[in-house]
Design an enzyme around this catalytic site. Sequence first.
Site, PDB file in Angstrom:
ATOM      1  N   ASP A 193      -7.379  -2.588  14.296  1.00  0.00           N
ATOM      2  CA  ASP A 193      -8.764  -2.834  13.882  1.00  0.00           C
ATOM      3  C   ASP A 193      -8.874  -4.051  12.961  1.00  0.00           C
ATOM      4  O   ASP A 193      -9.913  -4.291  12.360  1.00  0.00           O
ATOM      5  CB  ASP A 193      -9.351  -1.586  13.192  1.00  0.00           C
ATOM      6  CG  ASP A 193      -8.600  -1.191  11.925  1.00  0.00           C
ATOM      7  OD1 ASP A 193      -7.660  -1.911  11.527  1.00  0.00           O
ATOM      8  OD2 ASP A 193      -8.960  -0.157  11.327  1.00  0.00           O
ATOM      9  N   HIS A 200      -7.091  -4.607  10.182  1.00  0.00           N
ATOM     10  CA  HIS A 200      -6.794  -4.418   8.758  1.00  0.00           C
ATOM     11  C   HIS A 200      -5.510  -5.148   8.359  1.00  0.00           C
ATOM     12  O   HIS A 200      -4.595  -5.320   9.160  1.00  0.00           O
ATOM     13  CB  HIS A 200      -6.757  -2.930   8.363  1.00  0.00           C
ATOM     14  CG  HIS A 200      -5.602  -2.138   8.878  1.00  0.00           C
ATOM     15  ND1 HIS A 200      -5.740  -0.858   9.372  1.00  0.00           N
ATOM     16  CD2 HIS A 200      -4.276  -2.408   8.974  1.00  0.00           C
ATOM     17  CE1 HIS A 200      -4.563  -0.400   9.735  1.00  0.00           C
ATOM     18  NE2 HIS A 200      -3.647  -1.316   9.508  1.00  0.00           N
ATOM     19  N   GLU A 259      -9.484  -1.785   5.484  1.00  0.00           N
ATOM     20  CA  GLU A 259     -10.117  -1.487   6.763  1.00  0.00           C
ATOM     21  C   GLU A 259     -11.364  -2.352   6.954  1.00  0.00           C
ATOM     22  O   GLU A 259     -11.865  -2.962   5.996  1.00  0.00           O
ATOM     23  CB  GLU A 259     -10.500   0.000   6.794  1.00  0.00           C
ATOM     24  CG  GLU A 259      -9.308   0.956   6.728  1.00  0.00           C
ATOM     25  CD  GLU A 259      -8.516   1.029   8.040  1.00  0.00           C
ATOM     26  OE1 GLU A 259      -8.435   0.015   8.764  1.00  0.00           O
ATOM     27  OE2 GLU A 259      -7.974   2.116   8.337  1.00  0.00           O
ATOM     28  N   ASP A 266       0.812  -1.212   0.000  1.00  0.00           N
ATOM     29  CA  ASP A 266       0.000   0.000   0.000  1.00  0.00           C
ATOM     30  C   ASP A 266       0.848   1.266   0.000  1.00  0.00           C
ATOM     31  O   ASP A 266       2.074   1.220   0.156  1.00  0.00           O
ATOM     32  CB  ASP A 266      -0.962  -0.005   1.206  1.00  0.00           C
ATOM     33  CG  ASP A 266      -0.282  -0.446   2.502  1.00  0.00           C
ATOM     34  OD1 ASP A 266       0.962  -0.367   2.591  1.00  0.00           O
ATOM     35  OD2 ASP A 266      -0.979  -0.864   3.432  1.00  0.00           O
TER      36      ASP A 266
END
Length: 256
Positions: free
Chosen positions: A132, A134, A139, A63
Site C-alpha cells: 500500500d 507504506h 500507512e 518500527d
Amino acid sequence: MEIVIQETPEAATEIAAMIVARLLREKPDAVLGLATGSTPLLLYRSLIEKKLDWSRVTTFNLDEYIGLPQDHPQSYHSFMWTNLFRHVNIDRARVHIPDGNAKDIPGVCAAYEKRIRAAGGIDLQILGIGTDGHIGFNEPTSSLASRTRIKTLTPQTRKDNARFFGDEESVPHHVVTMGIGTIMEAREVLLLAFGAQKAQAVAEAAEGPMTAINPASALQMHPEARFCLDTGAASKLQRAEYYRWVYDNKPDWQRP
Ligand code: PGA
C-alpha cells in the site's frame, strides 16, 4: 531519485550491500536506520558475510508492534537479533528499536526522536515498501511531516503480514513507527523492493504525484534517495528503460 533495476533480488541487494559496506568502512561510527520484513533479509545476510566492523555503529529501527512481547518470534526485536545483530560485533548499547510494550508510548516516541538527534542523525536509512506504499509503518494518509508515533495498521498490511504470524487475527493492530518527517531527515535513503506485488506501490512512489496516499512518494523530495529493485518490482515503471540506461552508463566515479 536514483532507480536501480536488476534482474534478481540478489543482484539488487548486492548493490545495496555495497553501499552500506562502503559507509561502514568510511565512517566506522555511522548511524544506520534499519528495516524489518522479508525484503531486507538478503541484505542482512550479505552484510554478515562481508565481516564488517559494527563495534562503533549505531542503529535505529523503523518500527515495532505494540503489545507484542520483545521475545515473541515476530517482534522486530527478535527479528533484528535473529537476522543481523547476533551475527555481527554490534554493541548492544548502540542498538535502538522502539519499545512497543512501554506504559508511556508517546513518551517513548519523543525519546526516540531525541536519541536520533543526539546520535547526530541517521546517515543511511534502509527501507522496504508495503503493497500500500507504506514506509516504516506509515500507512496511507500518514502526514508527510509525521514524527515517531503510534499508527494503526491497514487491513491490507495486516493481511500481508499474516504470513509471518500464521493467521491475520494474530497480527497486532497498533505499532510505533518513525514518521515520514523522521525518515526524510536521514542523509541518505535506500529503498529495496522485490516482486510484482510491489510494482504498483513502487511506480506510484517513484513516478506518481507526491501524495500521502502513497507515503513512499514523499521520497521524491529527498535529495539522496535510491530505489534498488528487481524486475518484478520495477514492472510498472513507465520509464524503466531510461533508469536502466542511466545506471548502465554511469561514469566510474559515480558508481557505489
Ligand atoms: P516485506 O514488507 O519486506 O515483508 O514485503 C515491507 C514493508 O512492509 O515495508
